[in-house]
Design a protein around this motif. Structure first.
Motif, PDB file in Angstrom:
ATOM      1  N   UNK A   1      -1.417  -9.563   6.550  1.00 51.36           N
ATOM      2  CA  UNK A   1      -1.097  -9.394   7.963  1.00 51.36           C
ATOM      3  C   UNK A   1      -1.537  -8.000   8.396  1.00 51.36           C
ATOM      4  N   UNK A   2      -1.589  -7.833   9.693  1.00 53.06           N
ATOM      5  CA  UNK A   2      -1.946  -6.525  10.245  1.00 53.06           C
ATOM      6  C   UNK A   2      -0.842  -5.509   9.965  1.00 53.06           C
ATOM      7  N   UNK A   3       0.357  -5.990   9.645  1.00 55.89           N
ATOM      8  CA  UNK A   3       1.429  -5.071   9.269  1.00 55.89           C
ATOM      9  C   UNK A   3       1.063  -4.312   7.999  1.00 55.89           C
ATOM     10  N   UNK A   4       0.357  -4.961   7.086  1.00 50.55           N
ATOM     11  CA  UNK A   4      -0.084  -4.271   5.866  1.00 50.55           C
ATOM     12  C   UNK A   4      -1.066  -3.159   6.193  1.00 50.55           C
ATOM     13  N   UNK A   5      -1.914  -3.397   7.166  1.00 50.09           N
ATOM     14  CA  UNK A   5      -2.864  -2.367   7.598  1.00 50.09           C
ATOM     15  C   UNK A   5      -2.090  -1.176   8.160  1.00 50.09           C
ATOM     16  N   UNK A   6      -1.077  -1.458   8.975  1.00 49.13           N
ATOM     17  CA  UNK A   6      -0.265  -0.375   9.546  1.00 49.13           C
ATOM     18  C   UNK A   6       0.528   0.351   8.455  1.00 49.13           C
ATOM     19  N   UNK A   7       1.006  -0.391   7.467  1.00 53.20           N
ATOM     20  CA  UNK A   7       1.727   0.237   6.349  1.00 53.20           C
ATOM     21  C   UNK A   7       0.818   1.223   5.622  1.00 53.20           C
ATOM     22  N   UNK A   8      -0.418   0.805   5.368  1.00 53.79           N
ATOM     23  CA  UNK A   8      -1.363   1.693   4.696  1.00 53.79           C
ATOM     24  C   UNK A   8      -1.671   2.920   5.541  1.00 53.79           C
ATOM     25  N   UNK A   9      -1.729   2.730   6.852  1.00 47.55           N
ATOM     26  CA  UNK A   9      -1.937   3.874   7.741  1.00 47.55           C
ATOM     27  C   UNK A   9      -0.782   4.862   7.654  1.00 47.55           C
ATOM     28  N   UNK A  10       0.440   4.340   7.573  1.00 53.22           N
ATOM     29  CA  UNK A  10       1.607   5.216   7.437  1.00 53.22           C
ATOM     30  C   UNK A  10       1.563   5.970   6.111  1.00 53.22           C
ATOM     31  N   UNK A  11       1.149   5.288   5.042  1.00 50.26           N
ATOM     32  CA  UNK A  11       1.017   5.964   3.746  1.00 50.26           C
ATOM     33  C   UNK A  11      -0.047   7.053   3.801  1.00 50.26           C
ATOM     34  N   UNK A  12      -1.117   6.797   4.526  1.00 52.74           N
ATOM     35  CA  UNK A  12      -2.174   7.806   4.657  1.00 52.74           C
ATOM     36  C   UNK A  12      -1.638   9.062   5.335  1.00 52.74           C
ATOM     37  N   UNK A  13      -0.707   8.893   6.252  1.00 51.98           N
ATOM     38  CA  UNK A  13      -0.110  10.064   6.909  1.00 51.98           C
ATOM     39  C   UNK A  13       0.635  10.944   5.915  1.00 51.98           C
ATOM     40  N   UNK A  14       1.189  10.323   4.861  1.00 50.77           N
ATOM     41  CA  UNK A  14       1.873  11.114   3.841  1.00 50.77           C
ATOM     42  C   UNK A  14       0.892  11.986   3.062  1.00 50.77           C
ATOM     43  N   UNK A  15      -0.376  11.602   3.036  1.00 56.73           N
ATOM     44  CA  UNK A  15      -1.375  12.361   2.277  1.00 56.73           C
ATOM     45  C   UNK A  15      -1.876  13.585   3.040  1.00 56.73           C
ATOM     46  N   UNK A  16      -1.773  13.570   4.353  1.00 57.02           N
ATOM     47  CA  UNK A  16      -2.348  14.669   5.143  1.00 57.02           C
ATOM     48  C   UNK A  16      -1.799  16.035   4.798  1.00 57.02           C
ATOM     49  N   UNK A  17      -0.479  16.222   4.629  1.00 52.63           N
ATOM     50  CA  UNK A  17      -0.012  17.567   4.282  1.00 52.63           C
ATOM     51  C   UNK A  17      -0.628  18.080   2.979  1.00 52.63           C
TER      52      UNK A  17
END
Length: 183
Positions: A120-136
């Motif tokens: 689902x597209x929710x999985x895509x959004x979940x991965x996007x949220x995880x990517x935000x954790x990598x930015x710092x």
């Protein structure tokens, strides 16, 4: 002044998610390879090599995120792993392939009522949220940051465990949503 607690908390949370995901994939490499084949983006003969390499890179990313001074490299690998997974998800969703195992080896992997699982597209959004954790960690701590105090360890641990807990709660809610959708 930058606060290193957020930096280390985000790094530790993402490391936990990546390490647990990699260990699940390596524990049942045959199932993960089957998920890679089902995505139908690679020739079948490369699926096994890709699956093993992907899980090892995911493992390396998680480990590097826990090593002081290596977090930027771990974050770069984590972003690569997330980008590859998200691209595979998006390609299959665009082709209308929703009833395949996501390859996460988590609660989303096998959704009753679907052929094997559920994308689902929710999985895509979940991965996007995880990517935000990598930015710092990718940006590292630019400028002067205060030194960590011994009491900061509790804050880092609490922040990381809260984030990991929220991640798993979101995964279970998503799995429940997919099960209900297929009733």
């Amino acid at each position: 002044m930058n606060d290193p607690v957020l930096f280390y908390g985000a790094s530790a949370a993402l490391a936990c998610v990546l390490l647990l995901g990699a260990l699940e994939k390596l524990k049942d490499l045959a199932s993960f390879t089957s998920a890679v084949v089902a995505y139908d983006l690679l020739p079948a003969r490369l699926a096994s090599v890709f699956a093993r390499t992907y899980a090892m890179v995911e493992l390396a990313a998680g480990a590097l995120l826990l090593i002081p001074g290596r977090q930027p490299m771990g974050a770069a690998l984590a972003l690569g792993v997330l980008a590859v997974a998200t691209l595979g998800l998006a390609c299959n969703l665009a082709r209308g392939h929703r009833d395949i195992d996501c390859g996460c080896n988590g609660p989303l992997g096998r959704v009753p009522g679907a052929a094997h699982g559920g994308l689902s597209w929710w999985l895509v959004m979940r991965n996007g949220a995880l990517a935000l954790w990598a930015w710092p960690a990718l940006a590292s701590l630019s400028g002067q940051a205060r030194a960590l105090q011994w009491t900061d360890a509790a804050a880092v641990f609490g922040l990381a465990m809260t984030a990991v807990g929220l991640y798993f709660i979101a995964n279970h809610l998503l799995a429940s949503h997919l099960k209900l959708r297929n009733l």
